[in-house]
Design a protein around this motif. Structure first.
Motif, mmCIF file in Angstrom:
data_model
loop_
_atom_site.group_PDB
_atom_site.id
_atom_site.type_symbol
_atom_site.label_atom_id
_atom_site.label_comp_id
_atom_site.label_asym_id
_atom_site.label_seq_id
_atom_site.Cartn_x
_atom_site.Cartn_y
_atom_site.Cartn_z
ATOM 1 N N GLU A 159 0.843 -1.202 0.000
ATOM 2 C CA GLU A 159 0.000 0.000 0.000
ATOM 3 C C GLU A 159 0.880 1.255 0.000
ATOM 4 O OE1 GLU A 159 -2.964 2.812 0.220
ATOM 5 O OE2 GLU A 159 -3.038 0.727 -0.444
ATOM 6 N N THR A 217 -1.060 6.002 -5.184
ATOM 7 C CA THR A 217 -1.839 4.777 -5.346
ATOM 8 C C THR A 217 -1.339 3.916 -6.498
ATOM 9 O OG1 THR A 217 -3.457 5.939 -6.735
ATOM 10 C CG2 THR A 217 -3.886 5.843 -4.366
ATOM 11 N N ARG A 236 0.362 0.596 -5.478
ATOM 12 C CA ARG A 236 -0.347 -0.548 -4.919
ATOM 13 C C ARG A 236 -0.103 -1.773 -5.795
ATOM 14 N NH1 ARG A 236 -5.708 3.070 -3.754
ATOM 15 N NH2 ARG A 236 -5.081 3.811 -1.679
ATOM 16 N N ASN A 254 0.435 -2.869 -10.211
ATOM 17 C CA ASN A 254 -0.752 -2.054 -9.989
ATOM 18 C C ASN A 254 -1.665 -2.134 -11.209
ATOM 19 O OD1 ASN A 254 -2.047 0.867 -10.561
ATOM 20 N ND2 ASN A 254 -2.085 0.380 -8.392
#
Length: 404
Positions: free
Chosen positions: A106, A111, A114, A133
């Motif tokens: 995380e 983001t 991820r 991701n």
């Protein structure tokens, strides 16, 4: 307590600790002596009401702790900026059973980072990205991970559960519908704050994959749900649901209270552990946690449920007989992660070490769990201290497991 710290300079390792051990006679002997407790740290979730720490104030590492010698080894340092982007941390780990740890990675500020990593289960083990991701992982916080019976991976986000097979290929229940996204029936709307998940073994030998269990944290929906091996896309796919807040539960002899009581409305399921006990049966251990706790509202407790499922074609499952095993807030408060050692019957519990809304430190407690009685008894070290007191390796534990 006498601590022995061994320092070494690792590439980019901020605190440079390779070994960290304690000599305690209470840890010698027993089946647990050969095992290791694998620990991930990051922005841990300790239940409703806690002030979230900053990622720079907690650990961002995966380490292993030899349960006998209390020697720590660093597996991977996600704070190492020569290898990772800033603010990256492990928000879930699972033992692959193949010599590797699989990691739900995380990053709250980026983001795009991820992903799912695969790390060799040794000191500074080699790392590879197992799943990059994707749109499936980028939408919400990645939290919780479990190895499935088909050697794929289930990984949780706050709003759904994604399933990857061993290749890895994302498996859907319908066009653009994730494996654990469209919860209906008693599990309806349990897709706003998923906190943990467990992929179950196959119930029938001819099945491709097992069911899964998830925990969920939202006002009025502090639920534990069991989802079909077909994923969640119809009402019958929610096979069982155990509501948390205001739910009636029994109490064990090791609870501070007796008789029938209820969990408080803020009793938040933060971590779950499944212990198989036979064909189609098991025990589900659930950590309920919150920043508040009074005699009238039990919001911090270890609760055990009986689990049953079909062992022939056709799916059924149930969660029943909820019972509080332990609820002393001195040693079970703001729990963020748990791990069970089936060879010793010990449960390891990571928790806040104070009643502060903003935690100032974290401990790992050890409990002897009798699944049949049932009871849970805190096992203190010889000096009455916690199994592991606050240190760099348990600073906000997001996930743990016990393995060789």
């Amino acid at each position: 307590m006498r601590r022995n710290i061994i320092f070494s300079i690792g590439l980019g390792l901020a605190f440079g600790v390779i070994g960290f051990s304690c000599s305690r006679s209470s840890d010698s002997g027993g089946a647990a002596a050969s095992k290791k407790l694998y620990i991930a740290t990051g922005l841990c979730y300790s239940g409703t009401g806690f002030t979230a720490p900053a990622v720079t104030d907690v650990g961002q590492i995966i380490s292993s702790l030899d349960i006998s010698s209390r020697q720590y080894d660093v597996i991977h340092d996600y704070a190492n900026l020569s290898d990772e982007d800033a603010d990256t941390y492990p928000n879930g780990i699972t033992d692959g059973g193949d010599g590797y740890i699989y990691v739900a990675v995380e990053n709250p500020s980026s983001t795009g980072n991820r992903r799912i990593d695969k790390i060799l289960k040794t000191s500074f083990g080699s790392k590879a990205v197992w799943q990059t991701n994707t749109v499936d992982l980028s939408g919400s916080v990645v939290r919780g991970i479990s190895r499935a019976a088909d050697l794929g991976i289930l990984v949780g986000t706050t709003t759904n559960v994604e399933r990857y097979d061993a290749t890895p290929t994302n498996k859907k229940v319908d066009v653009n519908v994730s494996w654990g996204e469209n919860n209906l029936g008693p599990c309806a709307t349990n897709n706003t704050q998923i906190t943990d998940l467990i992929a179950l073994p196959k119930a029938v030998s001819t099945d491709e994959v097992g069911k899964f269990i998830y925990s969920h944290a939202a006002a009025g929906q502090m639920d534990i749900g069991v989802i079909s091996m077909q994923g969640s896309n119809t009402v019958p796919h929610c096979l069982a649901n155990a509501p948390g807040g205001a739910a009636a539960v029994l109490t064990a002899a090791t609870s501070a209270i007796t008789g029938l009581t209820t969990l408080g409305a803020n009793a938040t399921p933060t971590s779950i552990v499944f212990v198989p006990t036979g064909a189609g049966t098991g025990k589900l251990l659930v950590a309920y946690a919150s920043s508040t706790n009074t005699a009238a509202t039990i919001n911090n407790a270890l609760v055990m449920y009986d689990f049953t499922e079909n062992t022939v074609a056709g799916e059924t499952a149930s969660l029943s007989n909820g019972k509080i095993l332990y609820d002393n807030i001195s040693y079970f408060f703001g729990v963020s992660a748990m791990a069970y050692d089936s060879s010793s019957g010990y449960l390891y519990v990571a928790s806040s070490n104070s009643l502060n809304l903003a935690p100032v430190g974290y401990n790992i407690e050890r409990f002897a769990v009798d699944l049949n009685a049932p009871t849970a008894t805190r096992i203190a070290d010889d000096d009455s201290s916690s199994f592991e007191e606050s240190n760099s390796f348990n600073n906000c534990v997001t996930s743990m497991f016990v393995a060789d």
